[in-house]
Structure formats: C-alpha cells, structure tokens
Design a protein around this motif. Structure first.
Motif, mmCIF file in Angstrom:
data_model
loop_
_atom_site.group_PDB
_atom_site.id
_atom_site.type_symbol
_atom_site.label_atom_id
_atom_site.label_comp_id
_atom_site.label_asym_id
_atom_site.label_seq_id
_atom_site.Cartn_x
_atom_site.Cartn_y
_atom_site.Cartn_z
ATOM 1 N N PHE A 23 8.375 -3.494 2.247
ATOM 2 C CA PHE A 23 8.542 -2.450 1.122
ATOM 3 C C PHE A 23 7.748 -2.217 -0.188
ATOM 4 C CE2 PHE A 23 11.700 -0.803 -2.060
ATOM 5 C CZ PHE A 23 11.538 0.636 -1.623
ATOM 6 N N PHE A 24 7.716 -3.572 -0.883
ATOM 7 C CA PHE A 24 6.851 -3.520 -1.862
ATOM 8 C C PHE A 24 5.443 -3.267 -1.749
ATOM 9 C CE2 PHE A 24 10.491 -5.976 -3.764
ATOM 10 C CZ PHE A 24 10.831 -4.972 -4.806
ATOM 11 N N VAL A 25 5.095 -3.521 -0.540
ATOM 12 C CA VAL A 25 3.747 -2.963 -0.320
ATOM 13 C C VAL A 25 3.440 -1.677 -0.417
ATOM 14 C CG1 VAL A 25 1.872 -2.861 1.476
ATOM 15 C CG2 VAL A 25 2.890 -5.381 0.815
ATOM 16 N N GLY A 26 4.533 -0.855 0.193
ATOM 17 C CA GLY A 26 4.555 0.479 0.297
ATOM 18 C C GLY A 26 4.644 1.130 -1.192
ATOM 19 N N ILE A 27 5.201 0.439 -2.029
ATOM 20 C CA ILE A 27 5.536 0.803 -3.471
ATOM 21 C C ILE A 27 4.136 0.645 -4.170
ATOM 22 C CG2 ILE A 27 6.669 0.192 -5.762
ATOM 23 C CD1 ILE A 27 9.179 -0.242 -4.119
ATOM 24 N N SER A 28 3.622 -0.291 -3.971
ATOM 25 C CA SER A 28 2.068 -0.995 -4.268
ATOM 26 C C SER A 28 1.188 0.283 -3.969
ATOM 27 C CB SER A 28 1.396 -2.220 -4.032
ATOM 28 O OG SER A 28 2.463 -3.111 -4.468
ATOM 29 N N LEU A 33 -1.825 5.405 -5.740
ATOM 30 C CA LEU A 33 -2.038 6.718 -5.502
ATOM 31 C C LEU A 33 -1.464 7.639 -6.400
ATOM 32 C CD1 LEU A 33 -2.253 6.755 -1.700
ATOM 33 C CD2 LEU A 33 -4.240 6.648 -3.197
ATOM 34 N N LEU A 34 -0.440 7.406 -7.369
ATOM 35 C CA LEU A 34 -0.019 8.110 -8.346
ATOM 36 C C LEU A 34 -0.689 9.061 -9.101
ATOM 37 C CD1 LEU A 34 2.894 8.911 -9.605
ATOM 38 C CD2 LEU A 34 2.551 6.856 -11.154
ATOM 39 N N PRO A 35 -1.907 8.682 -9.641
ATOM 40 C CA PRO A 35 -2.789 9.441 -10.398
ATOM 41 C C PRO A 35 -3.282 10.657 -9.533
ATOM 42 C CG PRO A 35 -3.396 7.078 -10.714
ATOM 43 C CD PRO A 35 -2.466 7.248 -9.380
ATOM 44 N N THR A 38 1.738 13.885 -6.576
ATOM 45 C CA THR A 38 3.260 13.488 -5.932
ATOM 46 C C THR A 38 2.839 13.358 -4.238
ATOM 47 O OG1 THR A 38 4.310 14.722 -7.419
ATOM 48 C CG2 THR A 38 5.654 13.923 -5.466
ATOM 49 N N LEU A 39 2.250 14.043 -3.754
ATOM 50 C CA LEU A 39 2.048 14.131 -2.219
ATOM 51 C C LEU A 39 1.420 12.987 -1.843
ATOM 52 C CD1 LEU A 39 3.428 16.263 -0.505
ATOM 53 C CD2 LEU A 39 1.352 17.385 -0.126
ATOM 54 N N PRO A 40 0.048 12.559 -2.342
ATOM 55 C CA PRO A 40 -0.531 11.298 -1.960
ATOM 56 C C PRO A 40 0.008 10.275 -2.308
ATOM 57 C CG PRO A 40 -2.104 12.767 -3.285
ATOM 58 C CD PRO A 40 -0.788 13.426 -3.329
ATOM 59 N N MET A 41 1.005 10.248 -3.529
ATOM 60 C CA MET A 41 1.955 9.073 -3.732
ATOM 61 C C MET A 41 2.820 8.789 -2.526
ATOM 62 S SD MET A 41 4.523 8.564 -6.823
ATOM 63 C CE MET A 41 5.837 9.522 -5.988
ATOM 64 N N LEU A 42 3.548 9.932 -2.146
ATOM 65 C CA LEU A 42 4.415 9.825 -0.883
ATOM 66 C C LEU A 42 3.856 9.372 0.369
ATOM 67 C CD1 LEU A 42 6.856 12.933 -1.625
ATOM 68 C CD2 LEU A 42 7.345 10.612 -1.762
ATOM 69 N N GLY A 43 2.446 9.769 0.480
ATOM 70 C CA GLY A 43 1.932 9.253 1.459
ATOM 71 C C GLY A 43 1.599 8.146 1.631
ATOM 72 N N GLY A 44 1.197 7.420 0.335
ATOM 73 C CA GLY A 44 0.999 5.880 0.237
ATOM 74 C C GLY A 44 2.018 5.022 0.349
ATOM 75 N N LEU A 45 3.231 5.674 -0.022
ATOM 76 C CA LEU A 45 4.454 4.865 0.033
ATOM 77 C C LEU A 45 4.787 4.748 1.682
ATOM 78 C CD1 LEU A 45 7.054 3.621 -1.093
ATOM 79 C CD2 LEU A 45 8.106 5.803 -1.025
ATOM 80 N N ILE A 46 4.813 5.761 2.165
ATOM 81 C CA ILE A 46 5.180 5.843 3.745
ATOM 82 C C ILE A 46 4.215 5.146 4.440
ATOM 83 C CG2 ILE A 46 5.608 7.359 5.795
ATOM 84 C CD1 ILE A 46 6.865 9.453 3.829
ATOM 85 N N GLY A 47 2.996 5.333 4.334
ATOM 86 C CA GLY A 47 1.853 4.721 4.950
ATOM 87 C C GLY A 47 1.683 3.277 4.619
ATOM 88 N N GLY A 48 1.797 2.864 3.668
ATOM 89 C CA GLY A 48 1.902 1.453 3.124
ATOM 90 C C GLY A 48 2.838 0.657 3.732
ATOM 91 N N ALA A 49 4.004 1.208 3.578
ATOM 92 C CA ALA A 49 5.231 0.596 3.879
ATOM 93 C C ALA A 49 5.373 0.293 5.523
ATOM 94 C CB ALA A 49 6.626 1.159 3.521
ATOM 95 N N ALA A 50 5.020 1.689 6.148
ATOM 96 C CA ALA A 50 4.735 1.578 7.681
ATOM 97 C C ALA A 50 3.778 0.365 8.197
ATOM 98 C CB ALA A 50 4.486 2.930 8.334
ATOM 99 N N LEU A 51 2.694 0.555 7.574
ATOM 100 C CA LEU A 51 1.639 -0.594 8.101
ATOM 101 C C LEU A 51 2.055 -1.808 7.914
ATOM 102 C CD1 LEU A 51 -1.072 -1.107 9.162
ATOM 103 C CD2 LEU A 51 -2.071 -0.653 6.743
#
Length: 148
Positions: A23-28, A33-35, A38-51
C-alpha cells in the motif's frame, strides 16, 4: 466414493506487514506523480499498489503438499521413495541451514518470514541434490505426512 490422497497442504503466505508495504508503494508512486496532476496521481496510487500487491501475492503463493506419494514444494514434485528421514529444524538450526551449512546443490523452498523448516535428505543415487529444505509453519505435521 474415492478418498482424497492429499495428507498435507500448506500455503506459505506473505505476512500482513508486506501488504501494508505494498500500500505504501502505491502512495509513493502517487506522490511521485503528484506534480503532474490529480489523475496521474490516482493512476500512480492504483498502479503502484496493484503492481506491489501482485508481487507480494506471487511470492506468497508457494505451496507445500504431500499428495499421491510425492512431496510437492513450489514447482518441484519429488517422490517420497527418493527421500530419507525428515529432520525438523528449530529457528536457529533452520537459519544455519539457510546460511553457512547450506549446500548450493540443495533444493530449497525457503521463506525468510517462516522461522521453522524441515530438511529431508535425498536418497536417490542418480540425483545430485543432497537434501530438500522446506520452510513450514507446522513442521511436525509435515514430518508426520512424510513418514506415513
């Protein structure tokens, strides 16, 4: 009706703390991608946590079974006739067999988060593998299934 021939089955699942790390990998990934918005940030959260979750799940999917006259440890299937007397290893002895006592030719299904193990010598003269090392949470049950 035919009886099941499986006498032992254990899945060496990853500890809960690893799922928290996923989960923390997803947050990282989201923070990286926050800069970009919002959409890339959510994609990073979902994609990172899923991977990270897929990686934790695949590593924690190792199974140890004694079924139909064979020891099935991960992808290996070894007939019980090719194995000697199993030895239960306490946490200290298991650690020693993972480190300085280990033989590079041995088959090892080890998980560092499982402190106990069973070591089974391979008695087949045609097989160069000296022993099988299997991490298990219930070594007494595994030895019982192997010696039945």
């Amino acid at each position: 009706m035919q009886q099941a021939t499986e006498t032992y089955d254990e899945r060496l699942t990853a500890p809960r703390s690893w799922w928290v790390i996923a989960f923390f990998v997803g947050i990282s990934c989201a923070l990286m991608l926050l800069p970009l918005g919002t959409l890339p940030m959510l994609g990073g959260l979902i994609g990172g946590a899923a991977l990270a979750s897929v990686l934790v799940s695949s590593y924690g999917s190792a199974r140890v079974r004694v079924v139909a006259g064979s020891l099935v440890a991960g992808q290996a299937r070894i007939p019980l006739t090719a194995l000697g007397a199993p030895e239960i290893l306490d946490p200290e002895e298991a650690r020693a067999w993972r480190m300085h006592k280990s033989d590079p030719r041995a088959f090892m299904l080890l998980r560092s988060y499982v402190p106990r193990a069973v070591r089974i010598p391979v008695t087949d003269p045609a097989d160069p593998t000296p022993y099988v090392y299997v991490s298990t949470r219930t070594p007494e049950r595994l030895v019982d299934a192997l010696t039945r």
